[in-house]
Design a protein around this motif. Structure first.
Motif, short mmCIF file in Angstrom:
data_model
loop_
_atom_site.label_atom_id
_atom_site.label_comp_id
_atom_site.label_asym_id
_atom_site.label_seq_id
_atom_site.Cartn_x
_atom_site.Cartn_y
_atom_site.Cartn_z
N GLY A 164 0.82 -1.19 0.00
CA GLY A 164 0.00 0.00 0.00
C GLY A 164 0.86 1.25 0.00
N GLY A 165 0.45 2.22 -0.79
CA GLY A 165 1.16 3.49 -0.84
C GLY A 165 0.24 4.61 -0.38
N ALA A 166 0.47 5.12 0.80
CA ALA A 166 -0.35 6.21 1.35
C ALA A 166 0.51 7.45 1.43
CB ALA A 166 -0.87 5.83 2.73
N MET A 167 0.16 8.49 0.68
CA MET A 167 0.98 9.70 0.62
C MET A 167 0.87 10.49 1.92
SD MET A 167 1.08 12.69 -2.31
CE MET A 167 2.12 11.79 -3.46
N VAL A 168 2.00 10.69 2.56
CA VAL A 168 2.07 11.45 3.81
C VAL A 168 3.22 12.44 3.72
CG1 VAL A 168 1.07 9.58 5.20
CG2 VAL A 168 3.57 9.70 4.89
N MET A 169 3.36 13.27 4.73
CA MET A 169 4.42 14.28 4.76
C MET A 169 5.35 14.02 5.93
SD MET A 169 4.21 18.46 4.89
CE MET A 169 3.23 18.52 6.41
N GLY A 170 6.63 13.98 5.64
CA GLY A 170 7.63 13.86 6.69
C GLY A 170 8.36 15.17 6.88
N ALA A 175 -2.57 11.28 -2.33
CA ALA A 175 -2.56 10.12 -3.22
C ALA A 175 -2.50 8.83 -2.42
CB ALA A 175 -1.38 10.21 -4.18
N ALA A 176 -3.10 7.79 -2.96
CA ALA A 176 -3.04 6.46 -2.37
C ALA A 176 -3.02 5.45 -3.51
CB ALA A 176 -4.23 6.22 -1.45
N ASN A 177 -2.19 4.45 -3.39
CA ASN A 177 -2.15 3.41 -4.41
C ASN A 177 -1.81 2.08 -3.78
OD1 ASN A 177 0.59 3.39 -3.95
ND2 ASN A 177 1.18 3.83 -6.05
N SER A 178 -1.71 1.06 -4.60
CA SER A 178 -1.33 -0.25 -4.11
C SER A 178 -0.78 -1.06 -5.27
CB SER A 178 -2.53 -0.98 -3.48
OG SER A 178 -3.56 -1.15 -4.43
N GLN A 179 -0.14 -2.15 -4.95
CA GLN A 179 0.30 -3.13 -5.95
C GLN A 179 -0.32 -4.46 -5.58
OE1 GLN A 179 2.01 -2.23 -8.57
NE2 GLN A 179 2.65 -0.19 -7.91
N GLY A 180 -0.71 -5.24 -6.57
CA GLY A 180 -1.42 -6.48 -6.29
C GLY A 180 -0.81 -7.68 -6.98
N LEU A 181 -1.19 -8.85 -6.50
CA LEU A 181 -0.82 -10.10 -7.15
C LEU A 181 -2.04 -10.68 -7.84
CD1 LEU A 181 1.48 -11.92 -4.56
CD2 LEU A 181 2.15 -10.92 -6.74
N GLY A 182 -1.86 -11.14 -9.07
CA GLY A 182 -2.96 -11.72 -9.82
C GLY A 182 -2.48 -12.89 -10.66
N ILE A 183 -3.43 -13.51 -11.35
CA ILE A 183 -3.15 -14.70 -12.16
C ILE A 183 -3.55 -14.42 -13.61
CG2 ILE A 183 -3.68 -17.15 -12.50
CD1 ILE A 183 -4.42 -17.29 -9.54
#
Length: 454
Positions: A163-169, A320-328
């Motif tokens: 998961g990619g959750a855009m935050v500020m550091g 922004a928020a994104n993700s990467q997934g596994l599929g077939i």
């Protein structure tokens, strides 16, 4: 005769006895085989998978021998650079190939692959209790992370592993406090803080990296604009809207005036290093790249850092928020074996082991993120990083799916155009309006050339 008959009879009985005894022995030996076959139903199978290089897979490879021992199959996992993988996987799937049994369903390509019918429907596996136990629980995955992997009818074609959750550091709160500066909560305050911090104690106000089509759109959305007119149904580009032009001017000004020299060519690693060493105060990116200022042993700024929500725009608060997934792949040769791997790799048990044994926090299972173990590992200096990550990651599933622009299949074409246009503005080659007007014309032309009806 009697001797002959009596000698023959025992001989016949002994053969029958021998056959029975042999059968009994063979039966005794054979009896455990079904049990072995049940525990190792995929013995002899070589499972072939592919993804881009990522820490998740580097860590997962430590556990794959356990999976192979449990199932009897061998896993051939091919990892390559992000652009190389995307190109190869897109070609393989689009041509109907069967070289891979499981693949990474890349966020920016997910909608294209799903719409084209290139992936297997995973609901067929999760809906079968013989293939998926109830405790695996597909609903445990954060809803916002699952949005890209569903079709219009709600069928699932991937499960998220990252998961990619855009935050500020903010790495130098010590310097900020000396200057009487507070954590910025709006775009206007962000620019003020960057200006006030730039050059203070040899610190840059902000740092970023070269993936502009990830970093820039939240500003466009924050000012009230969008990449497309109304994605996913209306994908007419809107790159030259007043809001988009304003956002490009704003973001280019931040990098041109307050970021390190050469920032337009920075990689993610270079930006993270600048942040962790305190050379740059603010870095806005996915949480996995920001939290090292608090979690990494290499951080020089652990005691002076804060991680918070990205500042809100004047119109929208859309980090922004994104993700990467596994599929077939639809044409995979070993679909059941592939599901066995995905089921194992994304199980609650493996997810928790990655968290506890390696500090890998960007998992997508809600039960893991909300667990006491996760909270303890990801609460630093009183900051609950897990709660922040979960909050931002889930936003696209609440109300408007404001990340729809990035999940439509046309986005990669527009992303390339957006990158080039922004660089022209940031380097002073073109004014924002001129660059975005040209980008709009180019985007429309590229989409039509690709056969998209606008």
């Amino acid at each position: 005769m009697t001797r002959k008959n009596s000698s023959h009879k025992p001989a016949g009985l002994s053969r029958r006895t021998l056959l029975r005894a042999s059968a009994a022995i063979l039966g005794a030996v054979a009896f455990p085989l079904p049990a072995i076959a049940q525990t190792k139903p995929f013995a002899g199978v070589t499972l072939r998978g592919a993804s881009f290089q990522h820490r998740f897979f580097t860590l997962l490879q430590n556990y794959i021998p356990e999976f192979e021992a449990q199932t009897g199959m061998k896993v051939d996992l091919q990892l390559s650079a992000f652009p190389v993988y995307n190109q190869q996987a897109n070609l393989e799937l689009s041509s109907g190939g069967s070289a891979f049994d499981f693949v990474n369903v890349t966020f920016i390509l997910a909608a294209r692959w799903v719409a084209a019918g290139l992936l297997a429907n995973l609901d067929e596996f999760t809906g079968d209790p013989n293939l998926t136990p109830a405790e695996w629980n597909p609903r445990d995955f954060v809803e916002g992370a699952q949005v890209p992997y569903r079709d219009a009818k709600g069928a699932t074609y991937g499960y998220s592993w990252e998961g990619g959750a855009m935050v500020m550091g903010l790495s130098r709160m010590d310097v900020m406090e000396k200057r009487g500066l507070k954590i910025p909560k709006t775009f206007a305050e962000l620019e003020q803080v960057c200006a006030a911090m730039n050059g203070a104690d040899n610190v840059n106000g902000i740092v970023s990296f070269q993936l502009h089509h990830w970093c820039l759109p939240p500003y466009i959305r924050g000012f009230g604009g969008n990449i497309f007119r109304n994605p996913p149904t209306d994908i007419m580009p809107t790159l030259n809207s007043p809001e988009a032009i304003q956002a490009v001017e704003y973001y280019a000004n931040l990098l041109r005036n307050y970021a390190p020299r050469g920032v337009l060519t920075y990689t993610e690693d270079q930006a993270r290093q600048s942040h962790m060493t305190g050379r740059s105060n603010i870095f806005i990116h996915s949480s996995a790249w920001i939290t090292p200022i608090l979690l990494s042993n290499d951080s020089k700024v652990r005691d002076t850092s804060r991680v918070v929500r990205m500042p809100a725009g004047p119109v929208h608060d859309f980090p922004a928020a994104n993700s990467q997934g596994l599929g077939i792949p639809k044409n995979a040769k070993n679909k059941k074996a592939a599901w066995e791997f995905i089921k194992w790799a994304l199980s609650p048990e493996i997810s928790m082991r990655l968290v506890k044994e390696h500090g890998h926090s960007s998992v997508c299972r809600r039960s893991v993120i909300e667990s006491e173990e996760y909270r303890k590992l990801n609460t630093v200096n009183g900051q609950d990083l897990g709660a922040l990550y979960l909050e931002v990651l889930g936003l696209p599933a609440k109300g408007e799916n404001y990340m729809a622009y990035r999940t439509v299949k046309e986005f990669p074409i527009i992303g390339d155009v957006l990158n080039k246009a922004f660089e022209q503005v940031a380097t002073g080659q073109l004014a924002a309006a001129a660059a975005m007007n040209a980008a709009q014309e180019q985007a429309v032309a590229n989409l039509r050339r690709a056969g998209t009806a606008l």
